[in-house]
Design an enzyme around this catalytic site. Structure first.
Site, PDB file in Angstrom:
ATOM      1  N   MET A  32       0.838  -1.203   0.000  1.00  0.00           N
ATOM      2  CA  MET A  32       0.000   0.000   0.000  1.00  0.00           C
ATOM      3  C   MET A  32       0.874   1.255   0.000  1.00  0.00           C
ATOM      4  SD  MET A  32      -3.444  -0.907   2.033  1.00  0.00           S
ATOM      5  CE  MET A  32      -2.865  -0.595   3.685  1.00  0.00           C
ATOM      6  N   GLY A  33       2.169   1.113  -0.297  1.00  0.00           N
ATOM      7  CA  GLY A  33       3.050   2.277  -0.373  1.00  0.00           C
ATOM      8  C   GLY A  33       3.512   2.754   0.987  1.00  0.00           C
ATOM      9  N   HIS A  39       9.198  -3.481   3.521  1.00  0.00           N
ATOM     10  CA  HIS A  39       8.790  -3.683   2.121  1.00  0.00           C
ATOM     11  C   HIS A  39      10.011  -3.987   1.242  1.00  0.00           C
ATOM     12  CE1 HIS A  39       5.574  -0.696   3.501  1.00  0.00           C
ATOM     13  NE2 HIS A  39       4.847  -1.722   3.110  1.00  0.00           N
ATOM     14  N   LYS A 151       4.965  -9.876   9.353  1.00  0.00           N
ATOM     15  CA  LYS A 151       4.450  -8.793  10.194  1.00  0.00           C
ATOM     16  C   LYS A 151       2.918  -8.857  10.239  1.00  0.00           C
ATOM     17  CE  LYS A 151       3.648  -4.591  11.838  1.00  0.00           C
ATOM     18  NZ  LYS A 151       2.593  -4.092  11.028  1.00  0.00           N
TER      19      LYS A 151
HETATM   20  P1  AMP Z   1       1.456  -2.943   3.489  1.00  0.00           P
HETATM   21  O1  AMP Z   1       2.000  -1.897   2.567  1.00  0.00           O
HETATM   22  O2  AMP Z   1       1.479  -2.525   4.916  1.00  0.00           O
HETATM   23  O3  AMP Z   1       0.148  -3.507   3.022  1.00  0.00           O
HETATM   24  O4  AMP Z   1       2.500  -4.146   3.420  1.00  0.00           O
HETATM   25  C1  AMP Z   1       2.882  -4.709   2.195  1.00  0.00           C
HETATM   26  C2  AMP Z   1       3.680  -5.965   2.469  1.00  0.00           C
HETATM   27  O5  AMP Z   1       4.838  -5.644   3.260  1.00  0.00           O
HETATM   28  C3  AMP Z   1       2.884  -6.998   3.269  1.00  0.00           C
HETATM   29  O6  AMP Z   1       3.179  -8.294   2.778  1.00  0.00           O
HETATM   30  C4  AMP Z   1       3.394  -6.789   4.673  1.00  0.00           C
HETATM   31  O7  AMP Z   1       3.273  -7.939   5.487  1.00  0.00           O
HETATM   32  C5  AMP Z   1       4.843  -6.477   4.396  1.00  0.00           C
HETATM   33  N1  AMP Z   1       5.433  -5.783   5.547  1.00  0.00           N
HETATM   34  C6  AMP Z   1       4.933  -4.707   6.186  1.00  0.00           C
HETATM   35  N2  AMP Z   1       5.724  -4.374   7.252  1.00  0.00           N
HETATM   36  C7  AMP Z   1       6.737  -5.277   7.265  1.00  0.00           C
HETATM   37  C8  AMP Z   1       7.876  -5.484   8.122  1.00  0.00           C
HETATM   38  N3  AMP Z   1       8.120  -4.699   9.150  1.00  0.00           N
HETATM   39  N4  AMP Z   1       8.698  -6.517   7.837  1.00  0.00           N
HETATM   40  C9  AMP Z   1       8.447  -7.341   6.775  1.00  0.00           C
HETATM   41  N5  AMP Z   1       7.405  -7.191   5.950  1.00  0.00           N
HETATM   42  C10 AMP Z   1       6.557  -6.180   6.186  1.00  0.00           C
END
Ligand code: AMP
Length: 286
Positions: A32-33, A39, A151
């Site tokens: 989601m940026g 990420h 996470k």
């Molecule tokens: P989001 O942008 O928050 O939807 O996350 C996109 C991807 O990044 C998802 O697969 C999350 O689980 C992963 N992600 C978010 N935070 C972390 C983190 N601290 N460590 C590893 N992966 C992460």
């Protein structure tokens, strides 16, 4: 090389068709940026496992509840594009909401069991939105593999389940949580925290570490393990949303750690209006 910005589904299909025609494998990283090191770790691993890595940046409206943070979710496409390039990403898909949800859209993906409880119970409709958008993105990219973070552990289980049940033919890769130096799990939502809240937010990772230490010393009772996390939240005045010891495969609650059952301890808490989540493996390593 600069990452290509792809704004339409047709552009993605052309980009991926050309890569496949060259015999290249494709890794996908949906996000989601407001990108951070968590990420980027997924992108680097994607690039390690496949010749081409494609990232989506889409704040998916269908996974936000009516009183959640959709309108204020951080957005920074320029900064994100630079970070993607530094991680070796080849293309970034940035659709508008009406491209993924055009007039007349009415098909939803629901993963029954593993979406229940935990975040699924506290955020009604959330995993339906996640499962639907991830299914769409995987159908658009048709990648060889897709990478997701531990996470969001329940989300990872939901996505593994839908990929298997719907025969998507994509390998789902789960990656460890990337943390700040002091232990706080990286999250785009950490940007909401005031300095004083940022300090109190450490209680989540501290509580989980305390619980892991208890389990390593032989404690097996869920009630005692959960209480160790609760004590840290309370000391930092963080409002508990849930703390649960679960079977790491099914995410069903466990009354106690059992040998032969991989376990996961998950926490969610509020600092003001900001909701943070974190989780760790606990007990014997699976
Ligand atoms: P989001 O942008 O928050 O939807 O996350 C996109 C991807 O990044 C998802 O697969 C999350 O689980 C992963 N992600 C978010 N935070 C972390 C983190 N601290 N460590 C590893 N992966 C992460």
């Amino acid at each position: 090389m600069a990452a290509r910005i792809l704004r339409t589904i047709a552009e993605v299909r052309q980009f991926t068709a050309e890569a496949r025609a060259r015999g290249q494998r494709i890794a996908a990283v949906p996000t989601m940026g407001a990108l951070h090191e968590g990420h980027l770790s997924l992108m680097r691993e994607g690039k390690r496992r496949a010749e081409v890595c494609i990232v989506s940046i889409f704040v998916n409206p269908t996974q936000f509840g009516p009183n959640e943070d959709l309108s204020r979710y951080p957005r920074d496409l320029e900064g994100d594009a630079r970070k993607c390039e530094s991680a070796g990403v080849d293309a970034i898909f940035t659709p508008t909401p009406d491209q993924l949800y055009p007039e007349g859209f009415q098909t939803w993906v629901e993963v029954a069991e593993v979406s229940q409880g935990l975040c699924g119970e506290r955020r009604p409709g959330h995993f339906r939105g996640v499962a639907t958008v991830v299914t769409k993105l995987l159908n658009i990219f048709r990648p060889d593999l897709a990478l997701f973070g531990e996470k969001d552990f329940q989300q990872l289980r939901v996505i593994e389940t839908l990929a298997r049940d719907l025969d998507l033919g994509v390998e789902i890769v789960g990656m460890p949580t990337v943390r700040e130096a002091d232990g706080l799990a990286m999250s785009s939502r950490n940007a909401y925290l005031k300095p004083e809240e940022r300090q109190r937010a450490l209680s989540l990772s501290r509580g989980l570490t305390d619980a892991q230490r208890l389990a390593a010393a032989g404690e097996t009772r869920a009630s005692v393990i959960v209480e160790a996390v609760r004590a840290q939240l309370r000391a930092s005045d963080v409002r508990e949303d849930y703390i649960e010891l679960t079977d790491a495969r099914t995410l069903k609650p466990l009354a106690a750690l059992e040998s032969g059952t991989p376990a996961r301890l998950l926490v969610a808490g509020f600092l003001g209006t900001t909701r943070l989540i974190d989780n760790v493996p606990i007990g014997q390593v699976s």
